[in-house]
Scaffold this motif. Structure first.
Motif, PDB file in Angstrom:
ATOM      1  N   UNK A  19       0.818  -1.221   0.000  1.00 36.29           N
ATOM      2  CA  UNK A  19       0.000   0.000   0.000  1.00 36.29           C
ATOM      3  C   UNK A  19       0.845   1.260   0.000  1.00 36.29           C
ATOM      4  N   UNK A  20       1.854   1.289   0.865  1.00 38.37           N
ATOM      5  CA  UNK A  20       2.738   2.453   0.944  1.00 38.37           C
ATOM      6  C   UNK A  20       4.184   2.006   1.024  1.00 38.37           C
ATOM      7  N   UNK A  21       5.064   2.914   0.668  1.00 42.38           N
ATOM      8  CA  UNK A  21       6.488   2.721   0.867  1.00 42.38           C
ATOM      9  C   UNK A  21       7.027   3.938   1.587  1.00 42.38           C
ATOM     10  N   UNK A  22       8.040   3.743   2.428  1.00 46.70           N
ATOM     11  CA  UNK A  22       8.601   4.858   3.204  1.00 46.70           C
ATOM     12  C   UNK A  22      10.068   5.023   2.843  1.00 46.70           C
ATOM     13  N   UNK A  66       6.948  12.575  -9.832  1.00 46.91           N
ATOM     14  CA  UNK A  66       7.250  11.153  -9.588  1.00 46.91           C
ATOM     15  C   UNK A  66       6.106  10.464  -8.870  1.00 46.91           C
ATOM     16  N   UNK A  67       5.585  11.111  -7.813  1.00 45.99           N
ATOM     17  CA  UNK A  67       4.511  10.451  -7.053  1.00 45.99           C
ATOM     18  C   UNK A  67       3.814  11.454  -6.140  1.00 45.99           C
ATOM     19  N   UNK A  68       2.607  11.089  -5.771  1.00 41.87           N
ATOM     20  CA  UNK A  68       1.813  11.824  -4.781  1.00 41.87           C
ATOM     21  C   UNK A  68       2.207  11.286  -3.403  1.00 41.87           C
ATOM     22  N   UNK A  69       2.520  12.162  -2.461  1.00 48.36           N
ATOM     23  CA  UNK A  69       3.130  11.711  -1.206  1.00 48.36           C
ATOM     24  C   UNK A  69       2.602  12.470   0.004  1.00 48.36           C
ATOM     25  N   UNK A  70       2.921  11.895   1.179  1.00 46.70           N
ATOM     26  CA  UNK A  70       2.842  12.605   2.450  1.00 46.70           C
ATOM     27  C   UNK A  70       4.272  12.736   2.970  1.00 46.70           C
ATOM     28  N   UNK A  71       4.634  13.925   3.422  1.00 43.27           N
ATOM     29  CA  UNK A  71       5.981  14.171   3.929  1.00 43.27           C
ATOM     30  C   UNK A  71       5.898  14.478   5.422  1.00 43.27           C
ATOM     31  N   UNK A  72       6.613  13.690   6.218  1.00 42.61           N
ATOM     32  CA  UNK A  72       6.647  13.885   7.668  1.00 42.61           C
ATOM     33  C   UNK A  72       7.946  14.599   8.035  1.00 42.61           C
ATOM     34  N   UNK A  73       7.826  15.706   8.762  1.00 45.14           N
ATOM     35  CA  UNK A  73       8.973  16.538   9.118  1.00 45.14           C
ATOM     36  C   UNK A  73       9.249  16.439  10.619  1.00 45.14           C
ATOM     37  N   UNK A  90       5.172   7.278   0.179  1.00 42.87           N
ATOM     38  CA  UNK A  90       4.712   7.269  -1.213  1.00 42.87           C
ATOM     39  C   UNK A  90       3.945   5.983  -1.474  1.00 42.87           C
ATOM     40  N   UNK A  91       3.488   5.782  -2.712  1.00 42.96           N
ATOM     41  CA  UNK A  91       2.839   4.522  -3.049  1.00 42.96           C
ATOM     42  C   UNK A  91       3.882   3.397  -3.003  1.00 42.96           C
ATOM     43  N   UNK A  92       3.429   2.185  -2.697  1.00 40.17           N
ATOM     44  CA  UNK A  92       4.354   1.114  -2.354  1.00 40.17           C
ATOM     45  C   UNK A  92       4.875   0.266  -3.489  1.00 40.17           C
ATOM     46  N   UNK A  93       4.801   0.741  -4.709  1.00 37.66           N
ATOM     47  CA  UNK A  93       5.391  -0.022  -5.802  1.00 37.66           C
ATOM     48  C   UNK A  93       6.909   0.005  -5.743  1.00 37.66           C
ATOM     49  N   UNK A  94       7.544  -1.081  -6.127  1.00 41.30           N
ATOM     50  CA  UNK A  94       9.002  -1.174  -6.045  1.00 41.30           C
ATOM     51  C   UNK A  94       9.662  -0.071  -6.871  1.00 41.30           C
ATOM     52  N   UNK A  95       9.164   0.156  -8.094  1.00 45.80           N
ATOM     53  CA  UNK A  95       9.790   1.132  -8.974  1.00 45.80           C
ATOM     54  C   UNK A  95       9.656   2.545  -8.421  1.00 45.80           C
ATOM     55  N   UNK A  96       8.459   2.914  -7.939  1.00 49.55           N
ATOM     56  CA  UNK A  96       8.242   4.295  -7.496  1.00 49.55           C
ATOM     57  C   UNK A  96       9.047   4.599  -6.230  1.00 49.55           C
ATOM     58  N   UNK A  97       9.165   3.628  -5.323  1.00 50.75           N
ATOM     59  CA  UNK A  97       9.939   3.842  -4.099  1.00 50.75           C
ATOM     60  C   UNK A  97      11.419   4.046  -4.442  1.00 50.75           C
TER      61      UNK A  97
END
Length: 463
Positions: A19-22, A66-73, A90-97
């Motif tokens: 679902x997500x990648x960090x 590249x991707x739609x994301x949430x950024x934690x500061x 970000x979204x959890x695809x291998x390529x996008x991460x």
């Protein structure tokens, strides 16, 4: 430590579709680098945002989104590493991460080494070394007890215990050194009695911690368990019942199991590293004999032996050999085939073979799965006295810690010997400081850069 000033980045989640990648970044330029590739809904930069806030937007490489994301500061020192930290969800695809990570590196970050985030937390004083090592133990936990133990260490229970002992040692070391430097004002008359009492208390504490390492190893790695018995007693059927699947081949032909079959089973929060072995009997079959020899060898090294007896058949010399083999080991005897007419009884085995010994004997039917729940609870009681408490009890699960404790124990024994032999007081302080230094290696206060690097090199990337 080299490269400590550089900003690092790594993928912190598994490289698989999810679902997500960090992607995590830490260092003095983390926020600045993030601002170079982050496009928020407002014109406000991350540099101007408050710490511990989350922002919605996009990661872009120039005009390329590249991707739609949430950024934690999270600004240092109030972050895991003690440095400015940015986490990009970000979204959890291998390529996008991977693409997000590559973009961070392109704009100024460098790839993190294995365990480098936790190493920075240690170097910046956010964790001591025992807590840092507990991080990887949490990740690698295989059962409920291992997780609880690791979390307890992560909270600092080992650190606190070691610190308490070191404080006692350094107090008495300082007193002796001060008295030796200023004998006119500080007397050591009668002090050997005080130091003897304290030393013996410390020795007892160290021994308790060292003894806990056996439970600690079992908590962390699981119980080395070997199933033994005659051919066709039901050993492979028991393994299948515990696993809940047909893992071992079961037939009516004696000697079907020739080699050792290994599996890990989780029972009521504990792990059994369990081995199904060849049936033990005299045989002229060369291959089967090798399997029998392996069974005996593994039984010698086991933490636990589960002895399966065919209770519907008379005991013979093979059973007697197995009983002799397990009499000095921690063992459970299972009287299998209780669904049939039982010829062998608990009383018979106890009176003839285990008189005066506390060996649990349980009637079961592997075929009908009767008694399996009793076996599970018995094993839990045998190893953990029913329950383990990780609130106040400290369990040593790390071999490096155990080695350091043994070294400290030997030094404290020398202190006692010096007092008994009425040696000069400076002998006391030498051995006290050796113990102090050994214990300091557990928390990382007396440890070299090479060992630190070796410890953290075993961590996974991104942690």
């Amino acid at each position: 430590m080299k490269n400590q000033a550089q900003t690092i980045a790594a993928i912190s989640t598994a490289m698989t579709e999810s679902g997500i990648g960090i992607v995590r970044m830490s260092g003095s330029e983390a926020v600045e680098i993030a601002d170079r590739i982050y496009r928020g809904k407002s014109e406000k930069k991350l540099e101007d945002q408050k710490s511990h806030t989350i922002h919605y937007g996009y990661i872009a490489d120039g005009d390329d989104v590249i991707d739609e994301v949430l950024v934690m500061l999270m600004r240092g020192p109030h972050s895991f590493t003690g440095e400015d930290t940015v986490e990009i969800d970000c979204h959890g695809g291998v390529f996008v991460v991977k693409k997000v990570l590559e973009t961070l590196i392109k704009y100024g970050a460098r790839p993190a080494e294995p365990g480098e985030f936790t190493k920075r937390a240690f170097l910046n004083g956010r964790l001591d070394l025992s807590q840092a090592e507990a991080v990887i133990d949490v990740i690698q936990s295989k059962n409920e007890y291992a997780l609880k133990s690791s979390l307890s260490q992560l909270k600092g229970n080992v650190k606190q215990k070691i610190t308490d002992i070191r404080n006692k040692i350094i107090y008495h070391t300082a007193f002796i050194e001060t008295a030796l430097d200023d004998p006119e004002h500080i007397s050591l008359d009668g002090y050997d009695e005080t130091l003897m009492k304290v030393s013996r208390e410390i020795i007892e504490e160290l021994r308790k911690l060292i003894d806990s390492a056996d439970d600690g190893r079992i908590v962390r790695e699981g119980i080395r368990t070997v199933i033994v018995g005659k051919p066709n007693a039901g050993k492979s059927s028991l393994l299948n019942a515990l696993l809940g699947e047909e893992r071992a081949i079961v037939t009516d032909i004696a000697g079907t199991t020739r080699d050792v079959l290994e599996e890990t089973i989780n029972l009521q929060g504990i792990s059994l590293n369990i081995m199904d072995t060849a049936g033990i009997r005299d045989t002229s079959d060369v291959v089967e004999k090798i399997g029998v020899d392996k069974a005996k060898s593994h039984a010698e090294d086991a933490d636990l032996i589960i002895c399966v007896v065919d209770a519907a058949s008379p005991l013979d010399e093979n059973d007697e050999e197995i009983f002799r083999m397990i009499e000095k080991k921690k063992a459970v005897v299972l009287l299998n085939k209780s669904d049939l007419d039982m010829i062998v009884t608990k009383d018979e085995i106890t009176e003839i073979y285990f008189k005066g010994k506390d060996v649990p004997i349980i009637e079961i039917s592997v075929k009908n799965e009767n008694g399996i729940d009793i076996l599970e609870q018995t094993l839990k009681d045998m190893f953990y006295n029913g329950e383990l408490s990780f609130n106040s009890e400290v369990y040593i699960t790390n071999m490096r810690h155990k080695t350091a404790l043994i070294q400290a124990l030997e030094s404290m024994k020398k202190v006692v010997e010096s007092i008994e032999n009425q040696m000069p007081e400076d002998f006391y302080s030498i051995d006290l400081m050796d113990a102090y230094e050994s214990l300091g290696s557990i928390t990382g206060e007396t440890i070299g850069e090479d060992l630190v690097n070796e410890i953290f090199s075993k961590f996974c990337m991104g942690k």
